[in-house]
Design a protein around this motif. Sequence first.
Motif, PDB file in Angstrom:
ATOM      1  N   CYS A  12       0.728  -0.985   0.034  1.00 53.07           N
ATOM      2  CA  CYS A  12       0.082  -0.045  -0.100  1.00 53.07           C
ATOM      3  C   CYS A  12       0.901   1.208   0.056  1.00 53.07           C
ATOM      4  CB  CYS A  12      -0.746   0.051   1.026  1.00 53.07           C
ATOM      5  SG  CYS A  12      -0.038   0.003   2.646  1.00 53.07           S
ATOM      6  N   GLY A  14       1.222   3.549   2.301  1.00 47.23           N
ATOM      7  CA  GLY A  14       1.868   3.847   3.459  1.00 47.23           C
ATOM      8  C   GLY A  14       3.121   3.115   3.631  1.00 47.23           C
ATOM      9  N   SER A  76       5.145   3.192   9.925  1.00 47.33           N
ATOM     10  CA  SER A  76       3.970   3.280   9.400  1.00 47.33           C
ATOM     11  C   SER A  76       2.672   3.265  10.595  1.00 47.33           C
ATOM     12  CB  SER A  76       3.326   2.648   7.959  1.00 47.33           C
ATOM     13  OG  SER A  76       3.539   1.131   8.237  1.00 47.33           O
ATOM     14  N   CYS A  99       2.222   6.441   8.647  1.00 50.74           N
ATOM     15  CA  CYS A  99       1.201   6.808   7.602  1.00 50.74           C
ATOM     16  C   CYS A  99       0.442   7.832   7.827  1.00 50.74           C
ATOM     17  CB  CYS A  99       0.427   5.433   7.286  1.00 50.74           C
ATOM     18  SG  CYS A  99      -0.631   5.460   5.939  1.00 50.74           S
ATOM     19  N   PHE A 101      -2.679   8.142   7.021  1.00 51.90           N
ATOM     20  CA  PHE A 101      -3.826   7.678   7.505  1.00 51.90           C
ATOM     21  C   PHE A 101      -3.980   7.500   9.029  1.00 51.90           C
ATOM     22  CE2 PHE A 101      -4.076   6.369   2.895  1.00 51.90           C
ATOM     23  CZ  PHE A 101      -4.887   7.295   2.673  1.00 51.90           C
ATOM     24  N   VAL A 102      -2.803   6.921   9.562  1.00 49.23           N
ATOM     25  CA  VAL A 102      -2.671   6.690  10.702  1.00 49.23           C
ATOM     26  C   VAL A 102      -2.608   8.132  11.632  1.00 49.23           C
ATOM     27  CG1 VAL A 102      -1.354   5.680  12.763  1.00 49.23           C
ATOM     28  CG2 VAL A 102      -1.575   4.630  10.548  1.00 49.23           C
ATOM     29  N   THR A 165      -6.907   1.205  11.194  1.00 52.62           N
ATOM     30  CA  THR A 165      -7.210   1.655   9.909  1.00 52.62           C
ATOM     31  C   THR A 165      -7.284   0.167   8.928  1.00 52.62           C
ATOM     32  OG1 THR A 165      -4.672   1.573   9.429  1.00 52.62           O
ATOM     33  CG2 THR A 165      -5.597   3.633   9.815  1.00 52.62           C
ATOM     34  N   CYS A 193      -8.627   2.821   6.327  1.00 53.95           N
ATOM     35  CA  CYS A 193      -8.092   3.518   5.362  1.00 53.95           C
ATOM     36  C   CYS A 193      -8.492   2.842   3.925  1.00 53.95           C
ATOM     37  CB  CYS A 193      -6.569   3.308   5.237  1.00 53.95           C
ATOM     38  SG  CYS A 193      -5.628   2.105   4.671  1.00 53.95           S
ATOM     39  N   ALA A 195      -6.830   2.005   1.287  1.00 53.41           N
ATOM     40  CA  ALA A 195      -5.929   0.989   0.583  1.00 53.41           C
ATOM     41  C   ALA A 195      -6.614  -0.244   1.247  1.00 53.41           C
ATOM     42  CB  ALA A 195      -4.491   1.185   1.113  1.00 53.41           C
ATOM     43  N   THR A 196      -6.983  -0.273   2.737  1.00 60.02           N
ATOM     44  CA  THR A 196      -7.442  -1.689   3.340  1.00 60.02           C
ATOM     45  C   THR A 196      -8.687  -1.794   2.632  1.00 60.02           C
ATOM     46  OG1 THR A 196      -6.561  -0.643   5.324  1.00 60.02           O
ATOM     47  CG2 THR A 196      -7.879  -2.373   5.669  1.00 60.02           C
TER      48      THR A 196
HETATM   49  S1  SF4 Z   1      -3.074   3.026   6.947  1.00 59.76           S
HETATM   50 FE1  SF4 Z   1      -3.723   2.210   4.964  1.00 59.76          FE
HETATM   51  S2  SF4 Z   1      -2.009   3.127   3.417  1.00 59.76           S
HETATM   52 FE2  SF4 Z   1      -1.601   3.377   5.578  1.00 59.76          FE
HETATM   53  S3  SF4 Z   1       0.149   1.811   6.207  1.00 59.76           S
HETATM   54 FE3  SF4 Z   1      -1.744   1.049   7.084  1.00 59.76          FE
HETATM   55  S4  SF4 Z   1      -2.649  -0.053   5.266  1.00 59.76           S
HETATM   56 FE4  SF4 Z   1      -1.001   1.105   4.372  1.00 59.76          FE
END
Ligand code: SF4
Length: 288
Positions: A12, A14, A76, A99, A101-102, A165, A193, A195-196
């Motif tokens: 992903c 991150g 991340s 990351c 998103f985190v 996430t 997130c 990507a997840t």
């Molecule tokens: S939050 Fe999503 S983009 Fe970020 S490291 Fe985790 S899975 Fe990957």
Amino acid sequence: MKILIAEYAGFCFGVKRAIETAYYEIEKNSGRKIYMLGEIIHNPQVISDLSKKGVNIIEEEELDKLTEGDKLIIRSHGVSKKLYDFLAKKGIEVIDVTCPFVKKVQDIVYEHYHKGYSIIIVGDRNHPEVRGVNGWCDDTAYVVNSIEEAHKLPKLEKACAVAQTTLIGRYWEDILEVIKLKVKDLVFFNTICDATQKRQGSAEQLSKKVDVMFVIGGKHSSNTQKLKKICEKNCKNTFHIEDAKELTLEMVKDREIIGITAGASTPDYVIEEVIKKIRFLKGEKEEE
Ligand code: SF4
């Protein structure tokens, strides 16, 4: 025989960013010690390559060993506010690849905690990301990971709920329904997130169409374990493997449509090696 790969699989954004930064730091480093706080990704091959190149793993309880000028990569998953303060005081150079998103979850928690909200995190309390997020509200969060745990929450006046996430979307919705019954004034943020969600959605779709499904990723990778859980609901022949070495003839024998997905920490070359090995086992190609 057909091999189908999930539309979204593997690294992903991150994780890719974290790995690229680690290699960049190795290249430009001028003899200073570089550490990573825990495994930067849950992938044994990448970790072993990084440690060969001089990036050593250090755990939180060993951080006292660091000396001024050392470099520390924060992965991340992110860390608590207390830890940033500790590292700054010690003069450690932080290479922060938390990351975004985190980071967003940490910011939401920090802001609401300081506005007087109780914090509820839906996720695994032992996962480093959740421990880090909890550290932005002085470790006061209620962490729930199931409907049963949500039922055990006390009645709360005012609370803010966020998700780990990598949580499975459906879990968040179900658990949130219970949280709503417990909190008078609830604000909630679906922080799963993108990507997840994309990885889980495409793995779910693919697992409905195949005879066998391979989920590739580190055995400790939480997002990979969740992909496996999702796939095995549709395909009982679902295997979680770390790499091609784990594939056996037994797994692919008599299977015509083979599906592949991979966790966010799985490099493309590992996916390619699995495909090659499947072709070899099915008698389609010589193993190199
Ligand atoms: S939050 Fe999503 S983009 Fe970020 S490291 Fe985790 S899975 Fe990957």
